[in-house]
Design an enzyme around this catalytic site. Structure first.
Site, short mmCIF file in Angstrom:
data_model
loop_
_atom_site.label_atom_id
_atom_site.label_comp_id
_atom_site.label_asym_id
_atom_site.label_seq_id
_atom_site.Cartn_x
_atom_site.Cartn_y
_atom_site.Cartn_z
NE ARG A 12 -1.21 2.55 2.79
CZ ARG A 12 -0.71 3.70 3.24
NH1 ARG A 12 -0.71 4.78 2.47
NH2 ARG A 12 -0.16 3.78 4.44
CG HIS A 204 5.29 4.73 8.89
ND1 HIS A 204 4.40 3.86 8.31
CD2 HIS A 204 5.78 5.45 7.86
CE1 HIS A 204 4.35 4.04 7.01
NE2 HIS A 204 5.19 5.01 6.70
CB CYS A 237 5.32 10.56 1.33
SG CYS A 237 3.70 11.29 1.62
#
Ligand code: MG
Length: 275
Positions: A12, A204, A237
């Site tokens: 994901r 994370h 990101c």
């Protein structure tokens, strides 16, 4: 029994920032292969609008295609109530909600304020609870934001507490742009741990400056036992300029095993997997 839980985010968080759009079949095979190495917690996809993140379109098909193993947590990222309704049809074990610790990132990533994203997360929690689906919270930019600079620790503490209070069983603290150093991780965790126990926190880390493994070690030192990572370190990101990939799962597994702790993951098998 594993001492440390790895949350595999490659299918994901990793794939959503790749220029290539993979077929649901390829994504499902990637997930099955990762689970076969011993991974027990994995993000299958997300239910955000396919126009916003085309890489994650057809996540429902990916859920249909994977071979679900008992004891493995298959998770879906959901942005709001609508996303939750779509995800719920796939019977995920878990849904993940997200919110940023800085207004700049919240606006750029989700086009809403932090407060609005918390409201969306609360709505998802309220829907998930009666269905017996656990909710995990992602909190991004906990150290630094590409738009707002350093994030005040007190702000992160308040947001973690609110996510836990609304029903998240765990909050994953995201160093979204990978700028954290171990001292900053230690400072943040030290501020959090009086009010939130370590078993409700995950890290994370992104590896922009090669500090991710050191930051994982700083987390382990303070009792954190859950780490997000992506096989091969894929993913940056899309909304965080300059952010390099997630810390590689193989790097985290290696360093955890070197500490004499178990992950239940076969490192050699893991290293041979790619999409
Ligand atoms: Mg990430």
């Amino acid at each position: 029994m594993a001492d440390v839980r790895i949350v595999e985010v490659g299918p994901r968080d990793g794939l959503q920032s790749q220029p290539t759009i993979y077929t649901p079949q390829a994504r499902a095979q990637f997930i099955d292969a990762l689970v076969n190495t011993g991974i027990k917690h994995i993000e299958v996809g997300s239910f955000v609008h396919p126009k916003a993140v085309p890489q994650m379109a057809n996540s429902d098909t990916v859920f249909e295609l994977i071979q679900r193993h008992p004891g493995v947590v298959y998770s879906a990222l959901v942005p709001n109530e609508h996303g939750f309704e779509l995800a719920a049809r796939c019977e995920p074990d878990e849904v993940a909600v997200f919110c940023a610790s800085s207004e700049g990132f919240s606006q750029n990533n989700t086009r809403c304020s932090i407060e609005e994203s918390l409201q969306r997360a609360l709505q998802v929690c309220d829907l998930a609870k009666p269905k017996g689906i656990q909710v995990r919270g992602y909190l991004s930019t906990v150290i630094e934001c590409p738009f707002d600079g350093l994030t005040p620790i007190a702000q992160v503490v308040e947001l973690v507490e609110r996510l836990i209070d609304m029903g998240c069983y765990e909050v994953s603290l995201g160093d979204t742009i990978g700028k954290a150093n171990p001292e900053q991780i230690t400072q943040l965790l030290s501020a959090l741990l009086p009010s939130v126990t370590a078993d409700k926190l995950a890290l994370h880390c992104h590896d922009t400056y090669g500090m991710a493994v050191k930051n994982v070690l700083a987390g382990l030192e303070l009792g954190i036992k859950v780490f997000d990572s992506s096989a091969g370190g894929i993913g940056g990101c899309p909304y965080a300029p300059g952010a390099a990939g997630n810390v590689a799962t193989e790097s985290v597994v290696k360093v955890v095993h070197e500490q004499g702790l178990q992950t239940g993951i076969n490192l050699q098998a893991l290293r041979s997997i790619g999409i």
